[in-house]
Design a protein around this motif. Structure first.
Motif, PDB file in Angstrom:
ATOM      1  N   UNK A 182       0.820  -1.208   0.000  1.00 53.70           N
ATOM      2  CA  UNK A 182       0.000   0.000   0.000  1.00 53.70           C
ATOM      3  C   UNK A 182       0.858   1.265   0.000  1.00 53.70           C
ATOM      4  N   UNK A 183       1.987   1.204   0.694  1.00 55.30           N
ATOM      5  CA  UNK A 183       2.864   2.371   0.700  1.00 55.30           C
ATOM      6  C   UNK A 183       3.428   2.651  -0.687  1.00 55.30           C
ATOM      7  N   UNK A 238      -7.800   8.653  -3.378  1.00 57.53           N
ATOM      8  CA  UNK A 238      -6.818   7.562  -3.323  1.00 57.53           C
ATOM      9  C   UNK A 238      -5.964   7.588  -2.072  1.00 57.53           C
ATOM     10  N   UNK A 239      -5.717   8.801  -1.537  1.00 61.71           N
ATOM     11  CA  UNK A 239      -4.773   8.936  -0.426  1.00 61.71           C
ATOM     12  C   UNK A 239      -5.422   8.761   0.946  1.00 61.71           C
ATOM     13  N   UNK A 240      -6.486   9.510   1.202  1.00 57.99           N
ATOM     14  CA  UNK A 240      -7.025   9.588   2.563  1.00 57.99           C
ATOM     15  C   UNK A 240      -7.555   8.260   3.112  1.00 57.99           C
ATOM     16  N   UNK A 241      -8.435   7.528   2.387  1.00 60.53           N
ATOM     17  CA  UNK A 241      -8.945   6.269   2.961  1.00 60.53           C
ATOM     18  C   UNK A 241      -7.848   5.247   3.229  1.00 60.53           C
ATOM     19  N   UNK A 242      -6.874   5.198   2.342  1.00 55.26           N
ATOM     20  CA  UNK A 242      -5.786   4.217   2.521  1.00 55.26           C
ATOM     21  C   UNK A 242      -4.934   4.569   3.727  1.00 55.26           C
ATOM     22  N   UNK A 287       3.173   6.309  -5.393  1.00 56.83           N
ATOM     23  CA  UNK A 287       2.810   6.642  -6.774  1.00 56.83           C
ATOM     24  C   UNK A 287       1.775   7.757  -6.818  1.00 56.83           C
ATOM     25  N   UNK A 288       0.808   7.742  -5.886  1.00 51.32           N
ATOM     26  CA  UNK A 288      -0.170   8.826  -5.816  1.00 51.32           C
ATOM     27  C   UNK A 288       0.537  10.151  -5.542  1.00 51.32           C
ATOM     28  N   UNK A 289       1.500  10.121  -4.641  1.00 52.80           N
ATOM     29  CA  UNK A 289       2.245  11.337  -4.326  1.00 52.80           C
ATOM     30  C   UNK A 289       3.018  11.857  -5.515  1.00 52.80           C
ATOM     31  N   UNK A 290       3.687  10.961  -6.248  1.00 56.94           N
ATOM     32  CA  UNK A 290       4.434  11.384  -7.438  1.00 56.94           C
ATOM     33  C   UNK A 290       3.486  11.937  -8.501  1.00 56.94           C
ATOM     34  N   UNK A 291       2.317  11.294  -8.645  1.00 58.43           N
ATOM     35  CA  UNK A 291       1.357  11.770  -9.642  1.00 58.43           C
ATOM     36  C   UNK A 291       0.882  13.176  -9.296  1.00 58.43           C
TER      37      UNK A 291
END
Length: 374
Positions: free
Chosen positions: A249-250, A358-362, A255-259
């Protein structure tokens, strides 16, 4: 060979093949004709022990004791039958002390007596102190006699597993971790597949400072290869495997952060945001970056693991909800990262919603299920 010896010998042959019920029938018929055969009573007693019939074993031992009140083998038989009966270890000490008295050169009497003395000493101490949890109490003085007895058992039987098992229990009850570690290693030298010692050594190695989840999983898989029936090591492997899945998950969140960074989703004072839509080359570069993160961070680590770990990853996902949740959230976060990076957006409001989706629930779930790795 007399008829008596012949019947006992036939029964012993059956016992060697673990055909205890047949041996017991044969010995019962023989004892009906000759109730004074000591060897027959001993053999039928062990047949009853091996078929989980401690009361019948105790009866056989009592009959044998009438014939030989100071016979060491019979006393040990009676002690074994008592420990497996309703009273357990509570009343066995006098029998074992008598066994040690009549055969002071036999290791098993000392080992069993040490086991009994240790158990009963702790029970008496707990009752006198009015406590039920002994884990935070110094039991070394309470177990001093048991320690002396098991030391003698080890001197007389230095290669005997049971003597080492009793010594290990006493060391653990006394919170003597150094001695327990030495005894575990000795037991594994004598029996490399010993379940309890192997599980303890594996757990200690897997939980040492600095050991990562992947390494811990390999250690548990190695231990399970030698002792496949160990529930403790299977539990440890499941925990280490889940820690590995949490790590996936990390990678997705990275990848979400890079995007988000690649799109300049959020304005920073003094910095001009990139023009939208991003050029095709930038979007392709993001895709290459995501692929590299997953190859290095997940695929290569997975392929380097033992076969048992790889199989357990699939098994854990099938067996455990949290395993499926971890993989599902990684897939969801990764989908959000791809949507942000690869769609030619012309404005930032909708990608910002996708980013937080994509970020908060995870992140929230990672915090919530952190105790699942313990």
């Amino acid at each position: 060979m007399t008829e008596v010896n012949s019947a006992v010998e036939q029964a012993r042959a059956l016992i060697d093949f673990k055909r205890y019920d047949q041996a017991a029938v044969l010995l019962s018929q023989h004892l009906a004709e000759d109730p004074g055969d000591l060897a027959a009573w001993v053999e039928i007693g062990y047949c009853h022990l091996n078929t989980e019939q401690p009361e019948q074993a105790l009866h056989a031992a009592d009959e044998a004791l009438k014939l030989a009140p100071e016979n060491y083998v019979v006393l040990i038989l009676r002690a074994l039958a008592m420990t497996r009966g309703p009273s357990g270890w509570r009343e066995v000490e006098p029998v074992l002390r008598e066994a040690v008295r009549v055969a002071p050169d036999q290791w098993k009497g000392y080992a069993m007596l040490a086991d009994a003395v240790a158990r009963m000493s702790m029970l008496r101490y707990a009752a006198a102190a009015g406590i039920t949890d002994l884990r935070n109490h110094d039991l070394s003085p309470v177990l001093r006699e048991a320690s002396d007895l098991v030391t003698e058992a080890l001197r007389l039987g230095p290669e005997e597993i049971y003597a080492h098992e009793v010594a290990l229990r006493i060391a653990n009850w006394s919170s003597n971790a150094t001695l327990a570690d030495q005894l575990e290693r000795t037991i594994l030298r004598l029996d490399p597949t010993h379940t309890e010692a192997l599980a303890a050594q594996t757990h200690r190695a897997a939980n040492a400072p600095g050991v990562k989840a992947a390494r811990a999983a390999d250690l548990y898989a190695t231990g399970l290869a030698a002792a496949p029936d160990s529930t403790e090591m299977q539990r440890g492997l499941d925990q280490a495997t889940y820690r590995m899945l949490r790590g996936v998950r990390w990678l997705a969140l990275l990848c979400v952060g890079f995007a988000g960074t690649g799109m300049d989703l959020f304005a920073v004072e003094g910095k001009v945001q990139r023009e939208l839509p991003l050029p095709l080359g930038q979007r392709l570069w993001d895709l290459v970056l995501f692929t590299a993160i997953w190859i290095v961070g997940a695929l290569l680590r997975y392929r380097r693991r033992r076969a048992g770990v790889r199989l357990n990853v699939r098994s854990l996902i099938r067996r455990r909800w949290w395993g499926r949740i971890a993989v599902g959230q990684a897939a969801w976060a990764m989908l959000c990262a791809l949507v942000i990076a690869e769609v030619p957006w012309t404005e930032r409001s909708l990608p910002q919603v996708v980013f937080w989706t994509g970020l908060a629930p995870t992140l929230a779930t990672i915090w919530f299920d952190r105790n699942k790795t313990r």
